[in-house]
Scaffold this motif. Structure first.
Motif, mmCIF file in Angstrom:
data_model
loop_
_atom_site.group_PDB
_atom_site.id
_atom_site.type_symbol
_atom_site.label_atom_id
_atom_site.label_comp_id
_atom_site.label_asym_id
_atom_site.label_seq_id
_atom_site.Cartn_x
_atom_site.Cartn_y
_atom_site.Cartn_z
ATOM 1 N N VAL A 39 42.429 27.143 44.866
ATOM 2 C CA VAL A 39 41.945 28.486 45.173
ATOM 3 C C VAL A 39 41.364 29.086 43.899
ATOM 4 O O VAL A 39 41.655 28.647 42.787
ATOM 5 C CB VAL A 39 43.066 29.399 45.720
ATOM 6 C CG1 VAL A 39 43.612 28.852 47.025
ATOM 7 C CG2 VAL A 39 44.178 29.562 44.705
ATOM 8 N N SER A 40 40.556 30.109 44.075
ATOM 9 C CA SER A 40 39.934 30.776 42.928
ATOM 10 C C SER A 40 40.994 31.423 42.040
ATOM 11 O O SER A 40 41.978 31.972 42.526
ATOM 12 C CB SER A 40 38.959 31.855 43.404
ATOM 13 O OG SER A 40 37.882 31.277 44.103
ATOM 14 N N TYR A 41 40.757 31.381 40.745
ATOM 15 C CA TYR A 41 41.681 31.942 39.764
ATOM 16 C C TYR A 41 41.031 33.171 39.147
ATOM 17 O O TYR A 41 40.340 33.110 38.127
ATOM 18 C CB TYR A 41 42.007 30.897 38.695
ATOM 19 C CG TYR A 41 43.168 31.274 37.797
ATOM 20 C CD1 TYR A 41 44.479 31.186 38.266
ATOM 21 C CD2 TYR A 41 42.963 31.700 36.488
ATOM 22 C CE1 TYR A 41 45.548 31.515 37.457
ATOM 23 C CE2 TYR A 41 44.029 32.033 35.673
ATOM 24 C CZ TYR A 41 45.319 31.937 36.154
ATOM 25 O OH TYR A 41 46.383 32.271 35.357
ATOM 26 N N GLY A 42 41.235 34.308 39.827
ATOM 27 C CA GLY A 42 40.631 35.547 39.374
ATOM 28 C C GLY A 42 41.438 36.215 38.284
ATOM 29 O O GLY A 42 42.542 35.800 37.948
ATOM 30 N N GLY A 43 40.868 37.295 37.727
ATOM 31 C CA GLY A 43 41.532 38.016 36.645
ATOM 32 C C GLY A 43 41.091 39.461 36.583
ATOM 33 O O GLY A 43 40.836 40.098 37.613
ATOM 34 N N LYS A 44 40.947 39.976 35.376
ATOM 35 C CA LYS A 44 40.645 41.383 35.154
ATOM 36 C C LYS A 44 39.337 41.808 35.802
ATOM 37 O O LYS A 44 39.282 42.813 36.525
ATOM 38 C CB LYS A 44 40.605 41.664 33.656
ATOM 39 C CG LYS A 44 40.205 43.091 33.312
ATOM 40 C CD LYS A 44 40.091 43.296 31.797
ATOM 41 C CE LYS A 44 39.611 44.699 31.478
ATOM 42 N NZ LYS A 44 39.435 44.910 30.017
ATOM 43 N N SER A 45 38.271 41.065 35.559
ATOM 44 C CA SER A 45 36.949 41.453 36.050
ATOM 45 C C SER A 45 36.920 41.532 37.568
ATOM 46 O O SER A 45 36.410 42.503 38.151
ATOM 47 C CB SER A 45 35.895 40.456 35.557
ATOM 48 O OG SER A 45 34.630 40.738 36.117
ATOM 49 N N GLU A 46 37.485 40.528 38.212
ATOM 50 C CA GLU A 46 37.472 40.489 39.673
ATOM 51 C C GLU A 46 38.344 41.607 40.261
ATOM 52 O O GLU A 46 38.016 42.188 41.297
ATOM 53 C CB GLU A 46 37.962 39.127 40.170
ATOM 54 C CG GLU A 46 37.033 37.964 39.842
ATOM 55 C CD GLU A 46 37.093 37.543 38.383
ATOM 56 O OE1 GLU A 46 36.103 36.954 37.882
ATOM 57 O OE2 GLU A 46 38.141 37.799 37.727
ATOM 58 N N THR A 47 39.458 41.912 39.589
ATOM 59 C CA THR A 47 40.314 43.003 40.051
ATOM 60 C C THR A 47 39.596 44.335 39.936
ATOM 61 O O THR A 47 39.701 45.190 40.837
ATOM 62 C CB THR A 47 41.629 43.031 39.246
ATOM 63 O OG1 THR A 47 42.226 41.728 39.288
ATOM 64 C CG2 THR A 47 42.597 44.051 39.819
ATOM 65 N N GLU A 48 38.877 44.527 38.858
ATOM 66 C CA GLU A 48 38.120 45.773 38.690
ATOM 67 C C GLU A 48 37.058 45.917 39.772
ATOM 68 O O GLU A 48 36.807 47.021 40.272
ATOM 69 C CB GLU A 48 37.500 45.813 37.293
ATOM 70 C CG GLU A 48 38.543 46.017 36.195
ATOM 71 C CD GLU A 48 37.965 45.897 34.788
ATOM 72 O OE1 GLU A 48 36.829 45.361 34.668
ATOM 73 O OE2 GLU A 48 38.632 46.323 33.832
ATOM 74 N N GLN A 49 36.432 44.801 40.162
ATOM 75 C CA GLN A 49 35.453 44.844 41.266
ATOM 76 C C GLN A 49 36.148 45.237 42.572
ATOM 77 O O GLN A 49 35.609 46.022 43.364
ATOM 78 C CB GLN A 49 34.789 43.473 41.423
ATOM 79 C CG GLN A 49 33.899 43.053 40.259
ATOM 80 C CD GLN A 49 33.425 41.622 40.416
ATOM 81 O OE1 GLN A 49 33.102 41.169 41.514
ATOM 82 N NE2 GLN A 49 33.383 40.893 39.325
ATOM 83 N N ALA A 50 37.328 44.673 42.793
ATOM 84 C CA ALA A 50 38.074 44.976 44.019
ATOM 85 C C ALA A 50 38.515 46.438 44.048
ATOM 86 O O ALA A 50 38.448 47.097 45.096
ATOM 87 C CB ALA A 50 39.291 44.052 44.133
ATOM 88 N N ILE A 51 38.939 46.957 42.912
ATOM 89 C CA ILE A 51 39.338 48.363 42.828
ATOM 90 C C ILE A 51 38.145 49.272 43.103
ATOM 91 O O ILE A 51 38.252 50.276 43.826
ATOM 92 C CB ILE A 51 39.951 48.670 41.449
ATOM 93 C CG1 ILE A 51 41.290 47.938 41.302
ATOM 94 C CG2 ILE A 51 40.151 50.178 41.270
ATOM 95 C CD1 ILE A 51 41.857 47.972 39.893
ATOM 96 N N ALA A 52 36.990 48.911 42.553
ATOM 97 C CA ALA A 52 35.773 49.701 42.791
ATOM 98 C C ALA A 52 35.424 49.714 44.273
ATOM 99 O O ALA A 52 35.026 50.752 44.830
ATOM 100 C CB ALA A 52 34.617 49.150 41.964
#
Length: 485
Positions: A39-52
């Protein structure tokens, strides 16, 4: 079951994404140690996109009526129930619990969708009687905003819906971080929300780096609330960090549940249900029994009954017929159980039954196994009596005085669940009132239902999930004071 590689396993703004660097993480079956998929290993950047995305979706979603929001939850509930067999198999493959138990969890997960579909229209306010004729006072509940939901691996489906369903019903939007050990169940639930037609951004999910994802949630001013189920240590960290923004932090943490078997108990019932509590999910539940206090008058008969039942449990791969206990989640979990077991034996505990680690299990099992084990002659200085086990190790200690048993049961920093077995109504009420736990089961070890509040005291948490109380956690209470003269 065959799995594709979920390299697009980040669900953001109603669409599936992959990490820019195409980083992935392997998912392993704990029963066989076989690689399942990536599975994809997301982090800070992807979380910030999700929060936005969640922030952008909040305005429209929060303005919908409760009835409008409920329609999506009803659809998701129906879709989940239609897919119980497949979802149960996914859960068993990545988490290890027996298939029938996994299917039971899926049905439980669906029940939270149904309950909060019904509850969405019941976010009641209240008129307060004023002490003066010149004022009228109204209290209303408004959705708190974007919610960061962090869920564990031991119940990878029901823990998601227990948090996400009330948040959505209340009018909040969500960014979910599932456990890295069990991302496939979370992906399957996001697919259900997608099929149910949930608007983009209302629910988002990022799999991957637990620390980076959690820290991004904590650092974001857009995230107004964190809801977390997991260890007490992690819960304390989230509360400490969340305090920097006065962020609401809702915690359901560890447990060290006692069972007290009084001398008037129905011993057959007590033994059957004690076994069901301790060895459900192989002891990997926050409310499963960790300590067993048995009145000395009935100890011999009770122990014989329990021993007989434990020795009949079948260990193995949860997808196979007749298996009662699957594996533990990973090697570290086995080491923790073994350490508590060794500590107890070194201090005088006696083996009633069981006692083998994964290297001694018969039939060539390759996963993370430990035999269901019962110990007697247990003393308070043993680690098993003070530390949460999260495994199939069951210590029995005798008592002669009821107040002594209650005092021992309360002698812990935890306060999630406790259980008593008695046929005496007066003793039931007196004991339940004295026990310092958020949940007390009386001749009952399965208290977690969608319509009931679930949560602990002391270091086991600070909130309630389930029931109408669960939706209240996601609502800000606002006073509107109106001068009429």
């Amino acid at each position: 079951m065959e799995f594709k590689e979920f390299t697009n396993s980040l669900f953001i703004n109603g669409e599936w994404h992959q990490v820019d660097q195409k980083q992935t993480e392997s998912v392993v079956n704990p029963a066989t140690l076989e690689h399942i998929t990536k599975v994809s290993y997301g982090g800070k950047s992807e979380t910030e996109q999700a929060i936005a995305a969640a922030s952008a979706a909040f305005s429209d979603w929060s303005k919908k009526t409760g009835r409008e929001r409920s329609r999506y939850l009803y659809r998701a509930h129906e879709l989940m129930l239609k897919d119980v067999d497949r979802l149960g198999e996914i859960l068993t493959m990545e988490q290890g619990k027996p298939l029938q138990e996994a299917k039971g969890e899926i049905k439980s997960a669906a029940s939270f969708l149904l309950w909060y579909a019904e509850e969405a229209s019941r976010g009641y306010g209240e008129w307060l009687p004023s002490s003066t004729n010149s004022k009228r006072m109204l209290v209303i509940g408004q959705p708190i905003g974007v919610v960061g939901a962090i869920t564990p691996w031991n119940f990878p489906s029901s823990m998601i819906t227990r948090k996400v369903a009330p948040a959505l019903a209340a009018g909040c939007t969500v960014v979910l971080k599932p456990s890295p050990e069990t991302p496939l169940s979370a992906i399957a639930i996001m697919e259900i929300f997608e099929k149910a037609g949930l608007p983009g951004g209302v629910v988002n999910m990022v799999t991957g780096d637990a620390k980076a994802i959690g820290q991004a949630m904590l650092n974001s001013k857009a995230v107004k609330m964190i809801t977390f189920t997991g260890s007490t240590a992690t819960g304390k960290y989230l509360m400490s960090e969340g305090a920097k923004q006065m962020k609401k932090v809702s915690l359901e943490l560890g447990g060290h549940a006692p069972i007290i078997v009084f001398d008037d108990a129905d011993l057959e019932k007590a033994a059957t249900l004690s076994l069901a509590s301790k060895f459900r999910n192989n002891g990997q539940t926050c409310i499963c029994a960790n300590r067993l206090y048995v009145h000395e008058k009935v100890a011999e008969a009770f122990t014989a009954l329990l021993k007989e039942k434990v020795e009949q449990l079948q260990i193995g791969n949860g997808v196979k017929e007749g298996v009662d206990l699957g594996p533990l989640i990973n090697e570290q979990a086995v080491k923790k159980v073994k350490a508590q077991y060794d500590d107890a034996l070194s201090k005088g505990a006696q083996i009633v039954c069981g006692g083998s680690d994964l290297n001694a299990i018969p039939n060539g099992l390759a996963g993370f196994y430990f035999q269901p084990t019962v110990l007697s002659e247990v003393t308070d200085d043993m680690a098993i009596m003070t530390e949460e086990t999260f495994g199939p190790l069951f210590p029995i200690q005798l008592f002669s005085d009821d107040d002594e048993a209650i005092a021992k049961a309360n002698n812990t920093d935890y306060g999630l669940a406790a259980y008593i077995f008695t046929e005496n109504t007066g003793k039931t009420l007196r004991t339940a009132e004295k026990l310092e736990y958020g949940i007390v089961g009386v001749n009952d070890v399965f208290p977690a239902l969608s319509e009931a509040p679930f949560g602990g005291m002391k270091e086991s948490g600070n909130s309630k999930e389930g029931g109408h109380h669960g939706m209240d956690e996601f609502l800000e209470k606002k006073l509107i004071s109106i001068a009429i003269e």
